[in-house]
Design an enzyme around this catalytic site. Structure first.
Site, PDB file in Angstrom:
ATOM      1  N   HIS A  20       0.829  -1.203   0.000  1.00 56.77           N
ATOM      2  CA  HIS A  20       0.000   0.000   0.000  1.00 56.77           C
ATOM      3  C   HIS A  20       0.868   1.259   0.000  1.00 56.77           C
ATOM      4  O   HIS A  20       1.775   1.408   0.814  1.00 56.77           O
ATOM      5  CB  HIS A  20      -0.923  -0.011   1.219  1.00 56.77           C
ATOM      6  N   ASP A  28       7.206   4.991 -21.130  1.00 57.36           N
ATOM      7  CA  ASP A  28       7.372   4.824 -22.570  1.00 57.36           C
ATOM      8  C   ASP A  28       8.786   4.321 -22.873  1.00 57.36           C
ATOM      9  O   ASP A  28       9.611   4.146 -21.966  1.00 57.36           O
ATOM     10  CB  ASP A  28       7.037   6.119 -23.311  1.00 57.36           C
ATOM     11  N   HIS A  98       6.921  16.599 -14.411  1.00 59.48           N
ATOM     12  CA  HIS A  98       7.659  15.576 -15.141  1.00 59.48           C
ATOM     13  C   HIS A  98       9.066  15.405 -14.584  1.00 59.48           C
ATOM     14  O   HIS A  98       9.578  14.281 -14.496  1.00 59.48           O
ATOM     15  CB  HIS A  98       7.698  15.927 -16.639  1.00 59.48           C
ATOM     16  N   TRP A 121       5.049  12.298 -22.904  1.00 62.08           N
ATOM     17  CA  TRP A 121       4.625  12.346 -21.501  1.00 62.08           C
ATOM     18  C   TRP A 121       3.922  11.046 -21.109  1.00 62.08           C
ATOM     19  O   TRP A 121       3.025  11.029 -20.285  1.00 62.08           O
ATOM     20  CB  TRP A 121       3.771  13.578 -21.203  1.00 62.08           C
ATOM     21  N   GLY A 122       4.383   9.953 -21.676  1.00 62.43           N
ATOM     22  CA  GLY A 122       3.807   8.638 -21.409  1.00 62.43           C
ATOM     23  C   GLY A 122       4.485   7.934 -20.252  1.00 62.43           C
ATOM     24  O   GLY A 122       4.867   6.772 -20.386  1.00 62.43           O
ATOM     25  N   ASN A 123       4.653   8.620 -19.158  1.00 62.92           N
ATOM     26  CA  ASN A 123       5.265   8.050 -17.962  1.00 62.92           C
ATOM     27  C   ASN A 123       4.252   8.188 -16.836  1.00 62.92           C
ATOM     28  O   ASN A 123       4.036   9.278 -16.306  1.00 62.92           O
ATOM     29  CB  ASN A 123       6.578   8.769 -17.649  1.00 62.92           C
TER      30      ASN A 123
END
Length: 168
Positions: A20, A28, A98, A121-123
């Site tokens: 948790h 990416d 980012h 920005w595919g993180n």
């Protein structure tokens, strides 16, 4: 052999090892993964596998209480952001710079899963949640209202999904 769900043993291991509040970073193809990170590299070639496929598959077995992404995801990559909102419909979203993903989260994440996606920005950071049903099974325990509401929201979303699938 497993019948369904995530077949990749390393992804299954990572999900089973999460606690948790810990972070799982799904990134990416171009993400600078720290050398010491627990990384599962799924990338095969450009676009394979893509972020939405990996995230929606993970979402079926992993309880996320929060999804974090850079604000640029929404402002500069609306299609990805819209897809994230579809996949994680009942999960809280949080903007995170980012630079923080690159310089802090990457080093503190429990694990990183690299896709083959070329998606600006595919993180995406998933914060592990808990299953309220499992923790409040005993009748002597009282489940907090925010868990009851989360369960209600998830059940309503599942009913909507089943309705729309049956209409097709």
């Amino acid at each position: 052999m497993k019948r369904k769900g995530i077949l990749n043993r390393e992804v299954s291991r990572v999900i089973a090892s999460m606690g948790h509040g810990q972070f799982l970073l799904v990134c990416d193809a171009g993400f600078p993964i720290p050398q010491e990170a627990d990384c599962v590299d799924l990338a095969i070639k450009k676009g394979l596998p893509d972020l939405p496929t990996v995230l929606s598959t993970i979402n079926k077995e992993f309880i996320s209480e929060k999804v974090m992404c850079a604000p640029e995801t929404k402002s500069n990559n609306q299609p990805l952001y819209d897809e994230l909102k579809k996949i994680f419909k009942e999960v809280d979203f949080e903007d995170i710079p980012h630079e923080k993903i690159l310089k802090e989260i990457a080093y503190g994440a429990r694990a990183i899963i690299r896709t083959g996606d070329y998606n600006p920005w595919g993180n995406i950071v998933l914060q592990a949640g808990t299953d309220p049903y499992a923790w409040f099974e005993k009748e002597s325990l009282k489940m907090p209202d925010f868990y009851k509401q989360r369960i209600k929201n998830i059940e309503e979303a599942d009913k909507r999904d089943m309705f729309y699938k049956s209409e097709k």
